[in-house]
Design a protein around this motif. Sequence first.
Motif, PDB file in Angstrom:
ATOM      1  N   TYR A 180       0.830  -1.202   0.000  1.00  0.00           N
ATOM      2  CA  TYR A 180       0.000   0.000   0.000  1.00  0.00           C
ATOM      3  C   TYR A 180       0.866   1.255   0.000  1.00  0.00           C
ATOM      4  O   TYR A 180       0.496   2.266  -0.570  1.00  0.00           O
ATOM      5  CB  TYR A 180      -0.939   0.014   1.194  1.00  0.00           C
ATOM      6  CG  TYR A 180      -1.834  -1.204   1.265  1.00  0.00           C
ATOM      7  CD1 TYR A 180      -2.662  -1.539   0.201  1.00  0.00           C
ATOM      8  CD2 TYR A 180      -1.832  -2.029   2.373  1.00  0.00           C
ATOM      9  CE1 TYR A 180      -3.475  -2.655   0.252  1.00  0.00           C
ATOM     10  CE2 TYR A 180      -2.643  -3.145   2.434  1.00  0.00           C
ATOM     11  CZ  TYR A 180      -3.458  -3.452   1.364  1.00  0.00           C
ATOM     12  OH  TYR A 180      -4.259  -4.557   1.411  1.00  0.00           O
ATOM     13  N   THR A 181       2.006   1.194   0.635  1.00  0.00           N
ATOM     14  CA  THR A 181       2.917   2.326   0.668  1.00  0.00           C
ATOM     15  C   THR A 181       3.596   2.526  -0.685  1.00  0.00           C
ATOM     16  O   THR A 181       3.889   3.656  -1.082  1.00  0.00           O
ATOM     17  CB  THR A 181       3.979   2.117   1.762  1.00  0.00           C
ATOM     18  OG1 THR A 181       3.325   1.836   3.000  1.00  0.00           O
ATOM     19  CG2 THR A 181       4.852   3.331   1.927  1.00  0.00           C
ATOM     20  N   LEU A 182       3.829   1.436  -1.399  1.00  0.00           N
ATOM     21  CA  LEU A 182       4.505   1.528  -2.687  1.00  0.00           C
ATOM     22  C   LEU A 182       3.626   2.116  -3.793  1.00  0.00           C
ATOM     23  O   LEU A 182       4.154   2.556  -4.815  1.00  0.00           O
ATOM     24  CB  LEU A 182       4.992   0.143  -3.120  1.00  0.00           C
ATOM     25  CG  LEU A 182       6.194  -0.405  -2.381  1.00  0.00           C
ATOM     26  CD1 LEU A 182       6.507  -1.817  -2.848  1.00  0.00           C
ATOM     27  CD2 LEU A 182       7.398   0.489  -2.589  1.00  0.00           C
ATOM     28  N   ILE A 183       2.318   2.147  -3.604  1.00  0.00           N
ATOM     29  CA  ILE A 183       1.431   2.659  -4.658  1.00  0.00           C
ATOM     30  C   ILE A 183       1.782   4.100  -5.027  1.00  0.00           C
ATOM     31  O   ILE A 183       1.947   4.401  -6.205  1.00  0.00           O
ATOM     32  CB  ILE A 183      -0.048   2.487  -4.261  1.00  0.00           C
ATOM     33  CG1 ILE A 183      -0.403   1.002  -4.239  1.00  0.00           C
ATOM     34  CG2 ILE A 183      -0.965   3.236  -5.221  1.00  0.00           C
ATOM     35  CD1 ILE A 183      -1.778   0.690  -3.670  1.00  0.00           C
ATOM     36  N   PRO A 184       1.923   5.037  -4.093  1.00  0.00           N
ATOM     37  CA  PRO A 184       2.334   6.381  -4.522  1.00  0.00           C
ATOM     38  C   PRO A 184       3.838   6.528  -4.736  1.00  0.00           C
ATOM     39  O   PRO A 184       4.282   7.431  -5.446  1.00  0.00           O
ATOM     40  CB  PRO A 184       1.861   7.278  -3.379  1.00  0.00           C
ATOM     41  CG  PRO A 184       1.842   6.399  -2.195  1.00  0.00           C
ATOM     42  CD  PRO A 184       1.494   5.019  -2.691  1.00  0.00           C
ATOM     43  N   LEU A 185       4.635   5.645  -4.125  1.00  0.00           N
ATOM     44  CA  LEU A 185       6.084   5.808  -4.213  1.00  0.00           C
ATOM     45  C   LEU A 185       6.673   5.327  -5.539  1.00  0.00           C
ATOM     46  O   LEU A 185       7.693   5.857  -5.986  1.00  0.00           O
ATOM     47  CB  LEU A 185       6.767   5.090  -3.048  1.00  0.00           C
ATOM     48  CG  LEU A 185       6.537   5.703  -1.680  1.00  0.00           C
ATOM     49  CD1 LEU A 185       7.280   4.907  -0.602  1.00  0.00           C
ATOM     50  CD2 LEU A 185       6.961   7.156  -1.647  1.00  0.00           C
ATOM     51  N   LEU A 186       6.077   4.318  -6.170  1.00  0.00           N
ATOM     52  CA  LEU A 186       6.618   3.826  -7.431  1.00  0.00           C
ATOM     53  C   LEU A 186       6.584   4.867  -8.550  1.00  0.00           C
ATOM     54  O   LEU A 186       7.600   5.068  -9.226  1.00  0.00           O
ATOM     55  CB  LEU A 186       5.895   2.544  -7.858  1.00  0.00           C
ATOM     56  CG  LEU A 186       6.282   1.279  -7.104  1.00  0.00           C
ATOM     57  CD1 LEU A 186       5.420   0.106  -7.558  1.00  0.00           C
ATOM     58  CD2 LEU A 186       7.737   0.963  -7.301  1.00  0.00           C
ATOM     59  N   PRO A 187       5.457   5.546  -8.783  1.00  0.00           N
ATOM     60  CA  PRO A 187       5.495   6.597  -9.810  1.00  0.00           C
ATOM     61  C   PRO A 187       6.449   7.738  -9.453  1.00  0.00           C
ATOM     62  O   PRO A 187       7.097   8.310 -10.329  1.00  0.00           O
ATOM     63  CB  PRO A 187       4.055   7.103  -9.880  1.00  0.00           C
ATOM     64  CG  PRO A 187       3.239   6.007  -9.337  1.00  0.00           C
ATOM     65  CD  PRO A 187       4.093   5.329  -8.305  1.00  0.00           C
ATOM     66  N   PHE A 188       6.546   8.055  -8.174  1.00  0.00           N
ATOM     67  CA  PHE A 188       7.469   9.108  -7.758  1.00  0.00           C
ATOM     68  C   PHE A 188       8.917   8.695  -8.016  1.00  0.00           C
ATOM     69  O   PHE A 188       9.733   9.507  -8.461  1.00  0.00           O
ATOM     70  CB  PHE A 188       7.256   9.448  -6.282  1.00  0.00           C
ATOM     71  CG  PHE A 188       8.120  10.578  -5.800  1.00  0.00           C
ATOM     72  CD1 PHE A 188       7.962  11.852  -6.317  1.00  0.00           C
ATOM     73  CD2 PHE A 188       9.086  10.369  -4.843  1.00  0.00           C
ATOM     74  CE1 PHE A 188       8.761  12.896  -5.879  1.00  0.00           C
ATOM     75  CE2 PHE A 188       9.886  11.398  -4.396  1.00  0.00           C
ATOM     76  CZ  PHE A 188       9.724  12.673  -4.921  1.00  0.00           C
ATOM     77  N   ALA A 189       9.244   7.435  -7.744  1.00  0.00           N
ATOM     78  CA  ALA A 189      10.592   6.946  -8.016  1.00  0.00           C
ATOM     79  C   ALA A 189      10.881   6.980  -9.518  1.00  0.00           C
ATOM     80  O   ALA A 189      11.987   7.356  -9.931  1.00  0.00           O
ATOM     81  CB  ALA A 189      10.756   5.533  -7.474  1.00  0.00           C
ATOM     82  N   GLY A 190       9.907   6.595 -10.329  1.00  0.00           N
ATOM     83  CA  GLY A 190      10.086   6.670 -11.778  1.00  0.00           C
ATOM     84  C   GLY A 190      10.304   8.094 -12.247  1.00  0.00           C
ATOM     85  O   GLY A 190      11.123   8.362 -13.128  1.00  0.00           O
ATOM     86  N   PHE A 191       9.554   9.025 -11.658  1.00  0.00           N
ATOM     87  CA  PHE A 191       9.718  10.442 -11.975  1.00  0.00           C
ATOM     88  C   PHE A 191      11.125  10.919 -11.607  1.00  0.00           C
ATOM     89  O   PHE A 191      11.777  11.638 -12.378  1.00  0.00           O
ATOM     90  CB  PHE A 191       8.660  11.254 -11.239  1.00  0.00           C
ATOM     91  CG  PHE A 191       9.018  12.695 -11.039  1.00  0.00           C
ATOM     92  CD1 PHE A 191       8.963  13.580 -12.103  1.00  0.00           C
ATOM     93  CD2 PHE A 191       9.404  13.162  -9.799  1.00  0.00           C
ATOM     94  CE1 PHE A 191       9.291  14.915 -11.920  1.00  0.00           C
ATOM     95  CE2 PHE A 191       9.727  14.486  -9.614  1.00  0.00           C
ATOM     96  CZ  PHE A 191       9.678  15.370 -10.674  1.00  0.00           C
ATOM     97  N   LEU A 192      11.590  10.544 -10.423  1.00  0.00           N
ATOM     98  CA  LEU A 192      12.917  10.975  -9.994  1.00  0.00           C
ATOM     99  C   LEU A 192      14.015  10.421 -10.893  1.00  0.00           C
ATOM    100  O   LEU A 192      14.933  11.140 -11.281  1.00  0.00           O
ATOM    101  CB  LEU A 192      13.168  10.558  -8.543  1.00  0.00           C
ATOM    102  CG  LEU A 192      12.465  11.359  -7.470  1.00  0.00           C
ATOM    103  CD1 LEU A 192      12.785  10.798  -6.093  1.00  0.00           C
ATOM    104  CD2 LEU A 192      12.854  12.821  -7.550  1.00  0.00           C
ATOM    105  N   ILE A 193      13.914   9.133 -11.226  1.00  0.00           N
ATOM    106  CA  ILE A 193      14.933   8.524 -12.080  1.00  0.00           C
ATOM    107  C   ILE A 193      14.917   9.157 -13.461  1.00  0.00           C
ATOM    108  O   ILE A 193      15.971   9.504 -14.016  1.00  0.00           O
ATOM    109  CB  ILE A 193      14.725   6.998 -12.165  1.00  0.00           C
ATOM    110  CG1 ILE A 193      15.031   6.357 -10.811  1.00  0.00           C
ATOM    111  CG2 ILE A 193      15.602   6.386 -13.247  1.00  0.00           C
ATOM    112  CD1 ILE A 193      14.642   4.907 -10.704  1.00  0.00           C
ATOM    113  N   ALA A 194      13.734   9.337 -14.033  1.00  0.00           N
ATOM    114  CA  ALA A 194      13.644   9.942 -15.363  1.00  0.00           C
ATOM    115  C   ALA A 194      14.079  11.407 -15.330  1.00  0.00           C
ATOM    116  O   ALA A 194      14.737  11.883 -16.258  1.00  0.00           O
ATOM    117  CB  ALA A 194      12.219   9.824 -15.894  1.00  0.00           C
TER     118      ALA A 194
END
Length: 71
Positions: free
Chosen positions: A4-18
């Motif tokens: 449940y915690t990873l749901i908002p964090l995964l797109p944010f991590a993708g945004f940061l990496i990109a």
Amino acid sequence: MLKYTLIPLLPFAGFLIAGLFGKFLKEKAAWFAIAGVIGAFILSVIAFFDVVGGVHLNENFYSWISIGTSR
């Protein structure tokens, strides 16, 4: 609870990496953002079926303001 915690964090991590490494990764940078959104979607579908199945989640991830004493 981690899923449940990873749901908002995964797109944010993708945004940061990109965003941070996009200059070096070039065309491959978009794949990290896409993978983050797809991963969040899959976890959201799993969370949906958890809720339909009767799972209740009541966690305090962060307390912004605390008034009074807690027991």
